[in-house]
Design an enzyme around this catalytic site. Structure first.
Site, PDB file in Angstrom:
ATOM      1  N   ARG A 228     -11.427 -16.674 -41.920  1.00  0.00           N
ATOM      2  CA  ARG A 228     -12.123 -15.819 -41.002  1.00  0.00           C
ATOM      3  C   ARG A 228     -12.005 -15.147 -40.768  1.00  0.00           C
ATOM      4  NH1 ARG A 228     -13.602 -20.496 -36.107  1.00  0.00           N
ATOM      5  NH2 ARG A 228     -13.936 -23.002 -37.559  1.00  0.00           N
ATOM      6  N   ARG A 243      -6.008 -14.783 -32.394  1.00  0.00           N
ATOM      7  CA  ARG A 243      -7.677 -14.961 -33.076  1.00  0.00           C
ATOM      8  C   ARG A 243      -7.221 -14.031 -34.330  1.00  0.00           C
ATOM      9  NH1 ARG A 243     -12.698 -14.461 -31.852  1.00  0.00           N
ATOM     10  NH2 ARG A 243     -11.707 -14.496 -29.756  1.00  0.00           N
ATOM     11  N   GLU A 315     -10.211 -21.697 -25.599  1.00  0.00           N
ATOM     12  CA  GLU A 315     -10.381 -22.603 -26.150  1.00  0.00           C
ATOM     13  C   GLU A 315      -9.863 -23.035 -27.493  1.00  0.00           C
ATOM     14  OE1 GLU A 315     -14.775 -21.887 -28.181  1.00  0.00           O
ATOM     15  OE2 GLU A 315     -13.868 -23.062 -29.980  1.00  0.00           O
ATOM     16  N   SER A 318     -13.629 -27.700 -29.988  1.00  0.00           N
ATOM     17  CA  SER A 318     -14.886 -27.414 -30.026  1.00  0.00           C
ATOM     18  C   SER A 318     -15.427 -28.997 -30.698  1.00  0.00           C
ATOM     19  CB  SER A 318     -16.204 -26.294 -31.167  1.00  0.00           C
ATOM     20  OG  SER A 318     -17.198 -26.389 -30.470  1.00  0.00           O
ATOM     21  N   ARG A 368      -3.723 -21.933 -31.983  1.00  0.00           N
ATOM     22  CA  ARG A 368      -4.164 -22.098 -30.900  1.00  0.00           C
ATOM     23  C   ARG A 368      -3.254 -22.708 -29.888  1.00  0.00           C
ATOM     24  NH1 ARG A 368      -9.538 -19.913 -29.742  1.00  0.00           N
ATOM     25  NH2 ARG A 368      -9.796 -17.894 -30.875  1.00  0.00           N
TER      26      ARG A 368
END
Lengths: 405, 515
Positions: A228, A243, A315, A318, A368
């Protein structure tokens, strides 16, 4: 409005085609020379007019597509309406651990345990890249192996996927590979891009297919690296592993009949909550508000785990029900089965195909999870306890100890 | 102080530095080459070295030479190449270039180096003269004398600036040419093409089958292990999905390999798979050549790695390591991406040649005197790993014509693949000596107990370049081919080799699925 324009054009095209056929038929018979000449002229005009109209049709259809593709999916009636702060708490598991000593964040812990190298990666690749070292490598492998094992046990087919895909597949899944601030890396001199999630190559497996109803649901658990650009992501939430441009992820993906997707959405979030609970994490599950759903999602549940070093919830996963948004773009249909044939033709051909529903959910996003494990299970001396389910996947290691220098 | 005029204004014009087609011989270097010079109308020099005189005579010929290489990008970094050593050993370097089938132009490199050295001397001389002028100006002077000195100083400054620009250009050109000189070759390496490679070791023998042998694609179909068709739609040819037990097999191979090599004292790593293109170049690859193996990222100087050798080589870029830290031994797991441009023909079916795959790579940085020993250690580890999986393979000492530019010596392991009915490469172990470290800038300071000079301590001892080695511990797709094809049973099931069973959650056999 475009839709109306297209309809009108179609009617006009049909009319002209009709007239052209009439002229063509007339020409088959015996005619006076001048009459034939007149008909040839009329045929020619009709042909040119038709060609122009058909070009208009193509342009209009393209324009309609372009506009309509950006209409987001409909929304589940229970989804709270509003911005991020309107998201509703579905479930809370555990509570923040109380520490009797000053808490270190994952970067400090990693330094003491010689687990990461961000500096060398910044030179070799750029910021937001990293090397994992020593026990962090074992932890990444343990997380992936354990997750694959647990989800496969529940009947999901394990996969590894290509990480380079055609950009059209990314678009069909509802992402924008070439927008400004795109999250997607493109390959130079090609229509290919790097995936940001295995959802994309897995969604593509059954592109342009008609599945037999008996094969549904199809349940996959896919391990891939994800890339990403994180363009446009500024601010505090970017330190260390939080990130990054490249990471490992295990993703669940389901294709099912429309009437079953709500049920499978519950199944997916259930699996996620089981996984995180068994690792001993404290987390909360949120029903995301309408303003925070991506275009494809009908409903989205996010899991946020407590990260003591960051002093907040972050987070970690999801789970989205995309209903038929992706399948309409990817062209994934199924033919419902029927025992009774009511029409004159027996067999399956009377029953029109429908679009499947697709769902996707993060089983494990490694960086994460590493933050959560290091920060939550740290001891005062900087060592980190390995949660029980992972110990067999760590070759029996139950504690990461500081290295003597 | 008058300087004899070496140039007439008419002979000076802006001349572009051009590349020499390799057909030009050493005897006429100055006729075909020119340096970029700026007009020296007021510049006067004393006796010029051969270099500059020859330039003036040939200035007019420059424009007719085609600039073949002008479109090649100037190197963004400098390799610490030992030009003196090359010059002093030019015969063996030339022979090596020939044995390697390399296009490097040694004569050009030596000539550029000569010109560079001379130019450097000239620059030093002019700097000296400028300092002399500057010093003179500090004293008390007649007005006219001061004026003259100011004029002289100005001329020297302009002349110097121009020469210094030339120096940069020459250095770049020299770099560009010299970087393509391949590494020297171990004396035991057989000279010649691929067919001259020598057998070092043979382990096992081809299994005898009592039934018709299936290849990995047929086996995979029966066992529902791969999907190449869906991948061709989603990504293109030479991509694939692994399914079911093939996923477990990939994970088992990676986990087992990492475990085995870590036990032997190697530090486990995972690495970035996107790196700056300069790092790829420094490792000896050509990211932007025609038929490049390297995928580039659009709008960026970044590329995808084809092997973890690259990001691991980059870890200690531009560093001086303490001798006591050596050797540094790493075992790195990464995905690898290769365009396989220019790879045509039969050896491309199924998993044999793919664009993306998982690989576990070993990498060592060590002292120069130790690299041969570590090369033996690496090939030893590889042979142990493949033996314990029960594979039949042969180890080859690759011939000079088949070494990549960085390798001093290279051992390839080829395993028997019954479905392909031939040996296929499953791994490669290279000793790159100081080829990569001179480009990556990785040095060490040898330790010393005795200080012989007036200054005690470590600063007397000049740094040296480390030696680097790399070796494939496990390239997953080729290993999968070997395991499936070698351990197949008549009913299409596949036996899992013993060391992998614990890493497969206890599974010892992959069975056909009932449809």
């Amino acid at each position: 409005m475009r839709d109306c324009q297209i309809s009108r054009r179609w009617q006009e095209v049909e009319r002209l085609r009709g007239e052209r056929n009439v002229v063509a038929n007339k020409m088959k018979g015996k005619l006076e020379r001048s009459e034939r000449q007149r008909l040839i002229e009329e045929g020619k005009n009709l042909k040119e007019g038709l060609a122009a109209l058909e070009e208009d049709l193509v342009e209009l259809t393209d324009k309609l597509q372009q506009e309509a593709q950006s209409i987001p999916n409909m929304t589940h009636p229970d989804v709270p309406i509003g911005g991020e702060d309107c998201s509703v708490l579905r479930r809370m598991v555990g509570s923040p651990r109380e520490f009797s000593f000053p808490v270190k964040d994952h970067l400090q812990l990693g330094k003491g345990l010689d687990l990461f190298d961000f500096d060398a990666a910044a030179e070799v690749s750029g910021s937001k890249f990293y090397y994992l070292k020593n026990e962090a490598v074992m932890l990444e492998m343990a997380l992936i192996n354990w997750t694959l094992s647990e989800v496969t046990k529940r009947g999901y087919t394990p996969l590894t996927t290509p990480e380079i895909v055609r950009s059209s597949v990314i678009e069909k899944c509802g992402f924008q590979p070439r927008g400004a601030n795109t999250q997607v890396y493109s390959i130079e001199g090609s229509d290919q891009c790097l995936i940001g999630t295995a959802e994309i190559p897995v969604g593509g497996i059954h592109m342009d297919s008609i599945l037999a109803s008996s094969t549904l649901p199809l349940k996959y658990v896919a391990y891939s690296h994800c890339f990403r650009t994180e363009a446009g992501a500024a601010g505090t939430a970017t330190r260390g592993l939080y990130r990054v441009h490249q990471f490992s992820k295990v993703e669940m993906f389901i294709l099912c009949r429309p009437e079953d997707s709500d049920t499978y959405h519950e199944e997916l979030i259930g699996i996620e909550e089981d996984l995180f609970s068994s690792l001993g994490l404290h987390f909360r599950t949120l029903d995301m508000a309408s303003g925070d759903l991506g275009a494809p999602a009908y409903r989205k549940f996010d899991v946020e785990a407590w990260m003591p070093g960051l002093e907040r919830y972050g987070e970690i996963s999801s789970a989205s029900n995309c209903t038929d948004y992706q399948s309409r773009r990817l062209g994934i249909r199924f033919r419902p089965s029927s025992e009774i044939s009511t029409g004159p033709k027996k067999g399956k051909t009377n029953i029109p195909t429908q679009f499947v529903h697709t769902l996707n959910a993060t089983a494990c996003a490694v960086p994460r999870m590493v933050i959560c494990l290091l920060e939550n299970f740290q001891k005062e001396d900087g060592s980190v306890i390995i949660p029980e389910p992972l110990i067999p996947f760590m070759g029996g290691l139950d504690l990461i100890r500081p290295k003597s220098k | 102080m008058g300087l004899p005029c070496g140039f007439g204004a008419s002979t000076l014009q802006t001349l572009k530095l051009v590349a020499i087609p390799s057909s030009f011989s050493m005897l006429r270097p100055c006729i075909s080459k020119t340096l970029s010079l700026h007009s020296y109308h007021h510049f006067q020099r004393s006796s010029l070295p051969f270099l500059s005189r020859a330039l003036s005579a040939t200035a007019l010929q420059s424009t007719s030479i085609a600039n073949e290489d002008e479109k090649v990008v100037k190197p963004q970094w400098r390799a610490a190449i030992d030009f003196k050593w090359i010059r002093d050993n030019k015969d063996s370097v030339a022979a090596n270039i020939k044995n390697r089938n390399s296009n490097a132009d040694l004569e050009l490199v030596l000539e550029l180096y000569e010109r560079l050295s001379n130019l450097q001397k000239e620059v030093e001389r002019l700097r000296g003269e400028r300092n002399v002028v500057a010093n003179k100006m500090k004293g008390k002077l007649e007005r006219s004398e001061r004026q003259r000195l100011i004029e002289e100083g100005k001329n020297l400054k302009e002349g110097l600036a121009a020469l210094e620009e030339d120096l940069v250009e020459l250095t770049d050109k020299l770099q560009q040419e010299a970087q393509s000189i391949p590494n020297m070759t171990h004396p035991d390496v057989p000279i010649g093409g691929e067919d001259c490679s020598v057998l070092r070791r043979m382990v096992g023998s081809p299994r005898e089958f009592s039934f018709p042998v299936k290849d990995h694609l047929q086996l995979g179909k029966g066992l529902d292990l791969f999907d190449f068709d869906a991948a061709a739609e989603v990504s293109g040819s030479k991509f694939y999905y692994l399914k079911n037990e093939a996923v477990m097999l990939e994970m088992a191979l990676i986990n087992w390999t990492l475990s085995e090599v870590t036990k032997r004292g190697y530090t486990p790593l995972t690495t970035p798979e996107i790196v700056r293109s300069s790092v790829i170049e420094k490792c000896g690859f050509q990211p932007r050549g025609a038929n490049t193996q390297v995928y580039s990222i659009e709008g960026s100087d970044q590329c995808l790695i084809g092997t973890a050798e690259i990001p691991v080589g980059g870890i200690h870029m531009d560093s001086i390591l303490a001798s006591s830290t050596l050797p540094l031994k790493y075992v790195a797991y990464s995905h690898c991406f290769r365009t396989e441009a220019g790879a045509a023909g039969t050896a491309t079916r199924g998993l044999y040649r793919v664009h993306q795959f998982s690989k576990v790579e070993m990498f060592i940085l060590c002292r120069p005197e130790d690299s041969d020993t570590y090369h033996e250690e690496l090939i030893g580890i590889e042979e142990d790993l493949f033996s314990s999986l029960g594979l039949h393979f042969r180890t080859l000492d690759m011939a000079s014509g088949d070494l990549g530019a960085p390798a001093y010596r290279k051992f390839d392991v080829e395993a028997w693949m019954p479905g392909l009915e031939r040996y296929g490469e499953i791994s490669s172990a290279s000793n790159c000596t100081d080829y990569q470290s001179r480009r990556l800038g990785i040095r060490f300071r040898p330790s010393s107990e005795i200080s012989t000079g007036p200054k005690k301590g470590k600063t007397n001892i000049p740094t040296q370049f480390v030696h680097t080695l790399n070796a494939t511990a496990c390239a997953v797709p080729r290993m999968v081919i070997c395991l499936l094809e070698n351990f197949q049973k008549e009913d299409g099931s596949v036996i899992i080799p013993e060391p992998l069973i614990p890493f497969m959650g206890g599974l010892d056999l992959i069975r056909p699925k009932s449809k």
